[in-house]
Design an enzyme around this catalytic site. Structure first.
Site, PDB file in Angstrom:
ATOM      1  N   GLY A  18     -57.196  10.654  22.872  1.00 38.74           N
ATOM      2  CA  GLY A  18     -55.959  10.047  22.384  1.00 38.74           C
ATOM      3  C   GLY A  18     -54.886  11.104  22.190  1.00 38.74           C
ATOM      4  O   GLY A  18     -55.180  12.300  22.067  1.00 38.74           O
ATOM      5  N   ASP A  54     -67.984  13.315  32.944  1.00 40.72           N
ATOM      6  CA  ASP A  54     -67.085  13.846  31.911  1.00 40.72           C
ATOM      7  C   ASP A  54     -67.898  14.522  30.788  1.00 40.72           C
ATOM      8  O   ASP A  54     -67.550  15.623  30.330  1.00 40.72           O
ATOM      9  CB  ASP A  54     -66.235  12.692  31.346  1.00 40.72           C
ATOM     10  N   GLU A  77     -59.404  24.352  23.541  1.00 42.02           N
ATOM     11  CA  GLU A  77     -60.021  23.553  22.468  1.00 42.02           C
ATOM     12  C   GLU A  77     -59.971  22.061  22.772  1.00 42.02           C
ATOM     13  O   GLU A  77     -60.935  21.323  22.516  1.00 42.02           O
ATOM     14  CB  GLU A  77     -59.308  23.846  21.138  1.00 42.02           C
ATOM     15  N   LYS A 128     -60.917  19.656  30.989  1.00 41.87           N
ATOM     16  CA  LYS A 128     -62.356  19.997  31.003  1.00 41.87           C
ATOM     17  C   LYS A 128     -62.893  20.150  32.412  1.00 41.87           C
ATOM     18  O   LYS A 128     -63.757  21.003  32.667  1.00 41.87           O
ATOM     19  CB  LYS A 128     -63.191  18.959  30.244  1.00 41.87           C
ATOM     20  N   LYS A 160     -67.936  18.678  29.660  1.00 43.65           N
ATOM     21  CA  LYS A 160     -67.794  19.189  28.288  1.00 43.65           C
ATOM     22  C   LYS A 160     -69.046  19.958  27.876  1.00 43.65           C
ATOM     23  O   LYS A 160     -68.957  20.996  27.211  1.00 43.65           O
ATOM     24  CB  LYS A 160     -67.519  18.023  27.337  1.00 43.65           C
ATOM     25  N   THR A 204     -50.104  11.133  28.332  1.00 44.65           N
ATOM     26  CA  THR A 204     -50.609  10.840  26.978  1.00 44.65           C
ATOM     27  C   THR A 204     -50.606  12.102  26.112  1.00 44.65           C
ATOM     28  O   THR A 204     -50.038  12.117  25.016  1.00 44.65           O
ATOM     29  CB  THR A 204     -52.062  10.290  27.077  1.00 44.65           C
ATOM     30  N   GLY A 238     -57.830  -0.546  27.346  1.00 38.98           N
ATOM     31  CA  GLY A 238     -57.384   0.836  27.562  1.00 38.98           C
ATOM     32  C   GLY A 238     -58.379   1.877  27.078  1.00 38.98           C
ATOM     33  O   GLY A 238     -58.063   3.063  27.013  1.00 38.98           O
ATOM     34  N   GLU A 240     -61.007   3.884  31.902  1.00 36.32           N
ATOM     35  CA  GLU A 240     -60.099   4.026  33.043  1.00 36.32           C
ATOM     36  C   GLU A 240     -60.357   2.914  34.057  1.00 36.32           C
ATOM     37  O   GLU A 240     -61.455   2.349  34.091  1.00 36.32           O
ATOM     38  CB  GLU A 240     -60.376   5.357  33.760  1.00 36.32           C
ATOM     39  N   GLY A 250     -61.903  16.271  22.071  1.00 30.76           N
ATOM     40  CA  GLY A 250     -60.540  15.973  21.589  1.00 30.76           C
ATOM     41  C   GLY A 250     -60.145  16.751  20.360  1.00 30.76           C
ATOM     42  O   GLY A 250     -60.018  17.971  20.398  1.00 30.76           O
TER      43      GLY A 250
HETATM   44  N1  LIG Z   1     -55.899  11.381  27.296  1.00 25.47           N
HETATM   45  C1  LIG Z   1     -56.766  11.921  26.446  1.00 25.47           C
HETATM   46  O1  LIG Z   1     -57.089  11.333  25.411  1.00 25.47           O
HETATM   47  C2  LIG Z   1     -57.337  13.279  26.714  1.00 25.47           C
HETATM   48  C3  LIG Z   1     -58.277  13.819  25.820  1.00 25.47           C
HETATM   49  C4  LIG Z   1     -58.785  15.094  26.041  1.00 25.47           C
HETATM   50  C5  LIG Z   1     -58.390  15.794  27.157  1.00 25.47           C
HETATM   51  N2  LIG Z   1     -57.518  15.211  28.036  1.00 25.47           N
HETATM   52  C6  LIG Z   1     -57.128  16.006  29.207  1.00 25.47           C
HETATM   53  O2  LIG Z   1     -55.727  16.265  29.124  1.00 25.47           O
HETATM   54  C7  LIG Z   1     -55.168  16.326  30.428  1.00 25.47           C
HETATM   55  C8  LIG Z   1     -54.021  15.327  30.516  1.00 25.47           C
HETATM   56  O3  LIG Z   1     -54.518  14.030  30.283  1.00 25.47           O
HETATM   57  P1  LIG Z   1     -53.537  12.785  30.038  1.00 25.47           P
HETATM   58  O4  LIG Z   1     -54.388  11.683  29.564  1.00 25.47           O
HETATM   59  O5  LIG Z   1     -52.366  13.179  29.225  1.00 25.47           O
HETATM   60  O6  LIG Z   1     -53.078  12.474  31.533  1.00 25.47           O
HETATM   61  P2  LIG Z   1     -51.892  11.542  32.012  1.00 25.47           P
HETATM   62  O7  LIG Z   1     -51.449  10.633  30.936  1.00 25.47           O
HETATM   63  O8  LIG Z   1     -52.319  10.969  33.323  1.00 25.47           O
HETATM   64  O9  LIG Z   1     -50.706  12.584  32.265  1.00 25.47           O
HETATM   65  C9  LIG Z   1     -50.690  13.488  33.334  1.00 25.47           C
HETATM   66  C10 LIG Z   1     -49.313  14.089  33.434  1.00 25.47           C
HETATM   67  O10 LIG Z   1     -49.315  15.026  34.500  1.00 25.47           O
HETATM   68  C11 LIG Z   1     -48.151  14.816  35.290  1.00 25.47           C
HETATM   69  N3  LIG Z   1     -48.418  15.229  36.653  1.00 25.47           N
HETATM   70  C12 LIG Z   1     -49.364  14.764  37.507  1.00 25.47           C
HETATM   71  N4  LIG Z   1     -49.294  15.397  38.686  1.00 25.47           N
HETATM   72  C13 LIG Z   1     -48.270  16.267  38.576  1.00 25.47           C
HETATM   73  C14 LIG Z   1     -47.673  17.214  39.450  1.00 25.47           C
HETATM   74  N5  LIG Z   1     -48.123  17.367  40.697  1.00 25.47           N
HETATM   75  N6  LIG Z   1     -46.631  17.919  38.995  1.00 25.47           N
HETATM   76  C15 LIG Z   1     -46.159  17.768  37.741  1.00 25.47           C
HETATM   77  N7  LIG Z   1     -46.689  16.906  36.858  1.00 25.47           N
HETATM   78  C16 LIG Z   1     -47.728  16.169  37.284  1.00 25.47           C
HETATM   79  C17 LIG Z   1     -47.843  13.345  35.202  1.00 25.47           C
HETATM   80  O11 LIG Z   1     -46.484  13.117  35.505  1.00 25.47           O
HETATM   81  P3  LIG Z   1     -45.807  11.653  35.438  1.00 25.47           P
HETATM   82  O12 LIG Z   1     -45.907  11.236  34.001  1.00 25.47           O
HETATM   83  O13 LIG Z   1     -44.415  11.874  35.854  1.00 25.47           O
HETATM   84  O14 LIG Z   1     -46.618  10.797  36.354  1.00 25.47           O
HETATM   85  C18 LIG Z   1     -48.204  13.077  33.735  1.00 25.47           C
HETATM   86  O15 LIG Z   1     -47.086  13.329  32.918  1.00 25.47           O
HETATM   87  C19 LIG Z   1     -56.336  16.061  31.381  1.00 25.47           C
HETATM   88  O16 LIG Z   1     -56.896  17.271  31.792  1.00 25.47           O
HETATM   89  C20 LIG Z   1     -57.321  15.307  30.527  1.00 25.47           C
HETATM   90  O17 LIG Z   1     -58.662  15.448  30.969  1.00 25.47           O
HETATM   91  C21 LIG Z   1     -56.983  14.003  27.840  1.00 25.47           C
END
Ligand SMILES: NC(=O)c1ccc[n+]([C@@H]2O[C@H](COP(=O)([O-])OP(=O)(O)OC[C@H]3O[C@@H](n4cnc5c(N)ncnc54)[C@H](OP(=O)(O)O)[C@@H]3O)[C@@H](O)[C@H]2O)c1
Length: 432
Positions: A304, A203, A131, A107, A207, A14, A189, A192, A136
């Site tokens: 997001g 979570d 940041e 985080k 933070k 994402t 969505g 989780e 977010g």
């Molecule tokens: N989503 C949000 O709104 C949001 C908001 C604030 C902070 N965050 C933080 O941002 C970070 C990412 O969140 P996200 O929602 O983007 O997660 P996500 O959609 O689950 O994406 C995780 C990514 O990491 C890759 N990955 C996982 N294991 C891996 C490995 N061993 N080697 C290489 N790549 C690997 C996955 O690859 P594949 O795609 O190939 O499976 C995927 O592309 C997290 O720390 C989360 O807490 C997220």
């Protein structure tokens, strides 16, 4: 650094795909702001074949993000994998060991390993920026660390988890129970498949631990945060809250006291007139109190692809501009180890709901317990129900030490006239 900032993006989910899109669409503007471009050189994720809705052909692909962090010809690594351990941690450690700047949205990792990572960044002379890890898109780290740098921060509180806020908002609007609204949030969505981290407050605590460190210039202390989730909040409590002039919000709260720092995460009753009561749905908000500025409020989207990528991009712009700010407001050696004030010493007002069988003497027993534990009642509400059904008895108290309140609640729970575990929700005055 050359005349451009060369970055590698680890994780293309994402946030990672959102960042790639942002840099592709807004790259020109960013280059004008920084004086040179921010160029993605390499990317890594697990599944190379997956369509991520962005063009990746121009970047070097790595199956192993740790190898990418070590070997790619880059200035900075952006870690967007997630999780406090495994590939995310190894990638971050490898990046700093190789002398790359590190930007992360993680985080959990910062809450658990922030101090060690900040030390590694400092000794390598590089930036550790995060940041996007808190609230977010809201630039709250920058606000606390830079915008409010002239102030001593007395405290802060915030709605830091969009899933909790979405669930509590929808419970109130629809009158439905937690489990029902959680199911719907999962379908849409907004929650989780495993909602534990969100609804049980972990979570928010991650933070809060980060915000506390930045606000007070102290070492991160996640383990001592008192954490309670929202599973036990019922539709009935939400209704009673409104009747009493409150709204229930899941807050992370950090406050400086004479004895140390109070850090707690739990559902709270907040005054209906307070700005935070009206932050609804998936929105986040943080209120911070500075000694010279007074109260400041920050609100926006807490998660997001777009908002989170926006925060990551801001960190990259800072690095590209050459801005260097201590990771947690002060250099690592100057971070204070401030003791945590234990929760049983917290002093506040409380809402208590008991489900009682309406028998003579019930109220006398309740009153005697409150008297014995030195709890002073502020108000009591009771609505009749069908004969034979348990009746909710709702009380609010004046300020009292938590230890006394908990002893009283334990005694209520043991009454044979009380048919459900008592529900206790703290009432937050929100004056820091
Ligand atoms: N989503 C949000 O709104 C949001 C908001 C604030 C902070 N965050 C933080 O941002 C970070 C990412 O969140 P996200 O929602 O983007 O997660 P996500 O959609 O689950 O994406 C995780 C990514 O990491 C890759 N990955 C996982 N294991 C891996 C490995 N061993 N080697 C290489 N790549 C690997 C996955 O690859 P594949 O795609 O190939 O499976 C995927 O592309 C997290 O720390 C989360 O807490 C997220």
């Amino acid at each position: 650094m050359t005349d451009r900032l060369r970055i590698a993006v680890a994780g293309l989910g994402t946030v990672g795909a959102g960042l790639v899109r942002l840099l592709q669409e807004n790259g020109g503007q960013l280059a004008r702001k920084c004086g040179h471009s921010i160029d993605i050189v390499a990317v890594s994720a697990r599944d190379r074949a997956r369509d991520r809705g962005v063009a990746l052909g121009a970047y070097d692909w790595y199956d192993d993000p740790v190898a990418m962090a070590r070997e790619a010809d880059i200035d900075a690594v952006v870690e967007l994998i997630g999780g406090a351990e495994g590939a995310a941690r190894e990638t971050c450690e490898a990046a700093l060991a190789a002398g790359r700047h590190l930007v992360t949205a993680n985080k959990a990792l910062i809450a658990h390993r922030g101090l060690a990572l900040a030390k590694a960044a400092e000794s390598a002379g590089v930036v550790l920026a995060y940041e996007a890890a808190v609230a977010g898109g809201i630039p709250i780290i920058k606000a606390l660390r830079e915008g409010l740098a002239g102030n001593a921060i007395g405290g802060l509180y915030g709605i830091l988890n969009g899933t909790c806020n979405y669930i509590l908002t929808n419970m109130r609007v629809s009158g439905r129970e937690f489990a029902d609204v959680l199911d719907e949030a999962q379908e849409l969505g907004y929650a989780e498949a495993d909602p534990t981290f969100d609804v049980d407050g972990i979570d928010t605590a991650h933070k809060l631990a980060i915000l506390t460190s930045v606000a007070f210039g102290c070492e991160i202390n996640f383990d001592d945060i008192a954490v309670e989730g929202i599973r036990r909040v019922s539709a009935l409590d939400i209704k009673f809250a409104e009747e009493l002039g409150y709204r229930i919000k899941m807050l992370g709260i950090a406050r400086r006291t004479a004895d140390g720092v109070e850090q707690r995460v739990h559902p709270c009753m907040v005054d209906l007139d307070s700005p935070i009561a009206h932050v609804e749905g998936v929105y986040n908000a943080v209120v911070a109190q500075g000694d010279f500025i007074g109260s400041t409020v920050y609100e926006g989207r807490g998660a997001g692809a777009g908002p989170t990528a926006s925060a990551v991009a801001a960190d990259l712009v800072d690095i590209a501009r050459g801005s260097r700010v201590p990771t947690f407001s002060v250099p690592v050696d100057a971070l204070a180890a401030i003791p945590t004030v234990p929760m049983d010493r917290h002093v506040g007002a409380y809402y208590i709901r008991l489900m009682v069988v309406d028998r003579p003497g019930v109220f006398a027993d309740i009153a005697a317990t409150l008297r014995d534990e030195h709890v002073s009642m502020e108000s009591i509400l009771q609505h009749t129900r069908a004969p034979g059904e348990p009746v909710p008895v709702v009380m609010t108290t004046h300020e009292v030490e938590e230890a006394s309140m908990m002893r009283a609640v334990e005694r209520f729970a043991a009454f044979d006239t009380v048919v459900e575990p008592p529900c206790l929700i703290r009432i937050e005055p929100l004056a820091l």
